[in-house]
Motif scaffolding. Sequence first.
Motif, PDB file in Angstrom:
ATOM      1  N   TRP A 391       0.828  -1.079  -0.034  1.00  0.00           N
ATOM      2  CA  TRP A 391       0.020  -0.109   0.069  1.00  0.00           C
ATOM      3  C   TRP A 391       0.852   1.217  -0.094  1.00  0.00           C
ATOM      4  N   GLU A 392       0.669   2.040  -0.789  1.00  0.00           N
ATOM      5  CA  GLU A 392       1.227   3.430  -1.030  1.00  0.00           C
ATOM      6  C   GLU A 392       0.122   4.462  -1.178  1.00  0.00           C
ATOM      7  N   ASP A 394      -2.680   4.735   0.208  1.00  0.00           N
ATOM      8  CA  ASP A 394      -3.750   4.055   0.143  1.00  0.00           C
ATOM      9  C   ASP A 394      -4.237   3.522  -1.162  1.00  0.00           C
ATOM     10  N   ARG A 395      -3.185   3.333  -1.871  1.00  0.00           N
ATOM     11  CA  ARG A 395      -3.367   2.927  -3.307  1.00  0.00           C
ATOM     12  C   ARG A 395      -2.638   1.423  -3.317  1.00  0.00           C
ATOM     13  N   LEU A 396      -3.299   0.427  -3.796  1.00  0.00           N
ATOM     14  CA  LEU A 396      -2.492  -0.925  -3.858  1.00  0.00           C
ATOM     15  C   LEU A 396      -1.559  -1.033  -4.980  1.00  0.00           C
ATOM     16  N   GLU A 397      -0.334  -1.085  -4.605  1.00  0.00           N
ATOM     17  CA  GLU A 397       0.615  -0.916  -5.878  1.00  0.00           C
ATOM     18  C   GLU A 397       1.308  -2.333  -6.244  1.00  0.00           C
ATOM     19  N   GLY A 398       1.076  -3.353  -5.363  1.00  0.00           N
ATOM     20  CA  GLY A 398       1.408  -4.781  -5.834  1.00  0.00           C
ATOM     21  C   GLY A 398       1.442  -5.586  -4.554  1.00  0.00           C
ATOM     22  N   TYR A 399       2.286  -6.711  -4.470  1.00  0.00           N
ATOM     23  CA  TYR A 399       2.421  -7.555  -3.465  1.00  0.00           C
ATOM     24  C   TYR A 399       3.815  -8.053  -3.137  1.00  0.00           C
ATOM     25  N   TYR A 400       4.105  -8.454  -2.011  1.00  0.00           N
ATOM     26  CA  TYR A 400       5.437  -8.936  -1.636  1.00  0.00           C
ATOM     27  C   TYR A 400       5.347 -10.181  -0.740  1.00  0.00           C
ATOM     28  N   GLN A 401       6.374 -11.015  -1.046  1.00  0.00           N
ATOM     29  CA  GLN A 401       6.593 -12.077  -0.357  1.00  0.00           C
ATOM     30  C   GLN A 401       8.100 -12.295   0.132  1.00  0.00           C
ATOM     31  N   PHE A 409       8.861  -9.064  -5.242  1.00  0.00           N
ATOM     32  CA  PHE A 409       8.022  -7.911  -5.238  1.00  0.00           C
ATOM     33  C   PHE A 409       7.185  -8.085  -6.621  1.00  0.00           C
ATOM     34  N   TRP A 410       5.886  -8.149  -6.717  1.00  0.00           N
ATOM     35  CA  TRP A 410       4.854  -7.996  -7.747  1.00  0.00           C
ATOM     36  C   TRP A 410       4.475  -6.542  -7.747  1.00  0.00           C
ATOM     37  N   ILE A 411       4.649  -5.841  -8.950  1.00  0.00           N
ATOM     38  CA  ILE A 411       4.407  -4.527  -8.921  1.00  0.00           C
ATOM     39  C   ILE A 411       3.319  -4.165 -10.231  1.00  0.00           C
ATOM     40  N   ASN A 412       2.251  -3.811  -9.757  1.00  0.00           N
ATOM     41  CA  ASN A 412       1.204  -3.754 -10.545  1.00  0.00           C
ATOM     42  C   ASN A 412       1.187  -2.364 -11.676  1.00  0.00           C
ATOM     43  N   VAL A 413       0.625  -2.367 -12.492  1.00  0.00           N
ATOM     44  CA  VAL A 413       0.600  -1.279 -13.641  1.00  0.00           C
ATOM     45  C   VAL A 413       2.023  -1.170 -14.081  1.00  0.00           C
ATOM     46  N   ALA A 414       2.999  -1.839 -14.290  1.00  0.00           N
ATOM     47  CA  ALA A 414       4.254  -1.619 -14.658  1.00  0.00           C
ATOM     48  C   ALA A 414       4.699  -2.719 -15.692  1.00  0.00           C
ATOM     49  N   THR A 426       7.825   1.180  -6.500  1.00  0.00           N
ATOM     50  CA  THR A 426       9.285   1.074  -6.667  1.00  0.00           C
ATOM     51  C   THR A 426       9.749   1.417  -5.194  1.00  0.00           C
ATOM     52  N   ARG A 427       9.220   2.450  -4.541  1.00  0.00           N
ATOM     53  CA  ARG A 427       9.725   3.027  -3.087  1.00  0.00           C
ATOM     54  C   ARG A 427       9.581   1.854  -2.125  1.00  0.00           C
ATOM     55  N   ALA A 428       8.582   0.860  -2.379  1.00  0.00           N
ATOM     56  CA  ALA A 428       8.503  -0.308  -1.303  1.00  0.00           C
ATOM     57  C   ALA A 428       9.604  -1.246  -1.423  1.00  0.00           C
ATOM     58  N   PHE A 429      10.074  -1.607  -2.436  1.00  0.00           N
ATOM     59  CA  PHE A 429      11.403  -2.437  -2.619  1.00  0.00           C
ATOM     60  C   PHE A 429      12.638  -1.696  -2.196  1.00  0.00           C
ATOM     61  N   LEU A 430      12.575  -0.511  -2.526  1.00  0.00           N
ATOM     62  CA  LEU A 430      13.746   0.232  -2.256  1.00  0.00           C
ATOM     63  C   LEU A 430      13.954   0.617  -0.640  1.00  0.00           C
ATOM     64  N   ARG A 431      12.729   0.859  -0.010  1.00  0.00           N
ATOM     65  CA  ARG A 431      12.808   1.093   1.490  1.00  0.00           C
ATOM     66  C   ARG A 431      13.035  -0.377   1.943  1.00  0.00           C
ATOM     67  N   ASP A 432      12.506  -1.527   1.502  1.00  0.00           N
ATOM     68  CA  ASP A 432      12.673  -2.798   2.243  1.00  0.00           C
ATOM     69  C   ASP A 432      14.088  -2.971   2.136  1.00  0.00           C
ATOM     70  N   MET A 433      14.743  -2.869   1.015  1.00  0.00           N
ATOM     71  CA  MET A 433      16.342  -3.201   0.955  1.00  0.00           C
ATOM     72  C   MET A 433      17.117  -2.251   1.748  1.00  0.00           C
ATOM     73  N   THR A 434      17.036  -0.915   1.478  1.00  0.00           N
ATOM     74  CA  THR A 434      17.832   0.208   2.039  1.00  0.00           C
ATOM     75  C   THR A 434      17.572   0.907   3.368  1.00  0.00           C
ATOM     76  N   THR A 435      16.409   0.545   3.531  1.00  0.00           N
ATOM     77  CA  THR A 435      15.425   1.682   4.525  1.00  0.00           C
ATOM     78  C   THR A 435      15.085   3.019   4.130  1.00  0.00           C
ATOM     79  N   PHE A 436      15.567   3.427   2.980  1.00  0.00           N
ATOM     80  CA  PHE A 436      15.530   4.765   2.601  1.00  0.00           C
ATOM     81  C   PHE A 436      14.597   4.740   1.195  1.00  0.00           C
TER      82      PHE A 436
END
Length: 437
Positions: A391-392, A394-401, A409-414, A426-436
């Motif tokens: 969720w980014e 309040d919009r569903l941007e994909g899924y992760y496992q 990371f499954w990314i929607n509309v891409a 993209t921000r979701a997987f950047l934060r997950d890996m780097t915390t930024f």
Amino acid sequence: MLLPFILFLIASSHSVTGQVEGDRFPQNFGYVEVRQGAHMFWWLYFTLANVEHYTERPLIVWLQGGPGGSSTAVGNFQILGPLDEDFNERNYTWVKDFNVLFVDNPVGTGFSYVEDLNLLTTTNDEIALDFLNLMRGFYEVHPEFEGVPLYIYGQSYGGKMAIDMGIRIHEAEQNGTIGSNLRGVAMGNAWISPVDATLTWGPLLLAAGLVDQTGYDNIQAAAREAERLFNEGQYWNSTAQWRQTQQAVFNATYNVDFYDILTKMPWPRPTTMDLDSYEFIRDMMIRDGSYMTSRNLASFMNDVIRPKLNISNHVVWGQQSGAVFNTLNVDFMKPVTEGIEKLLNETNIILTKYNGNLDLICSTPGQILWVDRLKWHGAENYKNAERKPIWENDRLEGYYQAYENFRFFWINVAGHSVPRDNPAGTRAFLRDMTTFG
């Protein structure tokens, strides 16, 4: 914020000086002679983050695909750099949060060049060894980045190259021969297991209603032949048959866009008027999701960017990219899943797999096939892990496992270039890996 503009210094056979909007975007760039007669070009943007010193933020290396796709062109000006090709500021540039290093890789790509075509790389490991030497040369110019968290992000064939690069960098860190601090490797819509990807083109297109049963049958017959040739060790022939499979897709779909199946494409293909099918497919792969033709991109980089960087006229951007692609034909269809297993089983490096759901060339179903076959200590726990929503705003941007240091990371509309197509996801997987991010 301490972000002085740093004049170019270089540890190489020759150097360049200049800038592109350097007053707004502090940067540095140059060459490293990774082997005698083999020169690799890098281009660094220092982060714009509100920090006392730029080394407070990680260093991200961006690798384009192809092979032969230019990071300094496509990655920089069309995906995530601070400026687009009209020199307008990009509001979602990664430079806002990170130091970003674009590399023209393998050698011979973009502004990188070899003095003799025999010096081009023929395997993924040769590419990785050149990259290791490139990074050693980079740290000689910028020793302040030693110890700074390093992340390698590779798109398409760049994701394949990133795996062996991660192995070689980690080994060098363990041996004390490089001062890097590799924390993560990301594979974006990556060419990890080419046979798996190719076998899923037909099912994806059939499910999307883009082919009928006859078209599906023709695509699958071509794909299974590519698989058969690969299994017999006929790697060059498998690559040639893979191209025939692409041709079957074009014929059945009337020119679907391999990088985004929803894009409306012209028919007949105007770019094929003076190109044979091999050259057309090679050109498409080298562009790696670029929406500019190779001629337009070459004109922009040679006529606009090269003078701004004061690169010598004897270096022609993209001149050797076709040869780069050709030289890797034998290695092209080989997977790098064993390298992924090695990193998962022997290191704590985070491995991120992300994919846009509209991509065909490196389809999400094809990625799932090899991920589910990985042999590592956390394989079963990963398979049993909950798939969660992204969720980014309040919009569903994909899924992760995720489990331990592997995540998907499954990314929607891409499509193929997720950072450009869906910056929020993209921000979701950047934060997950780097915390930024």
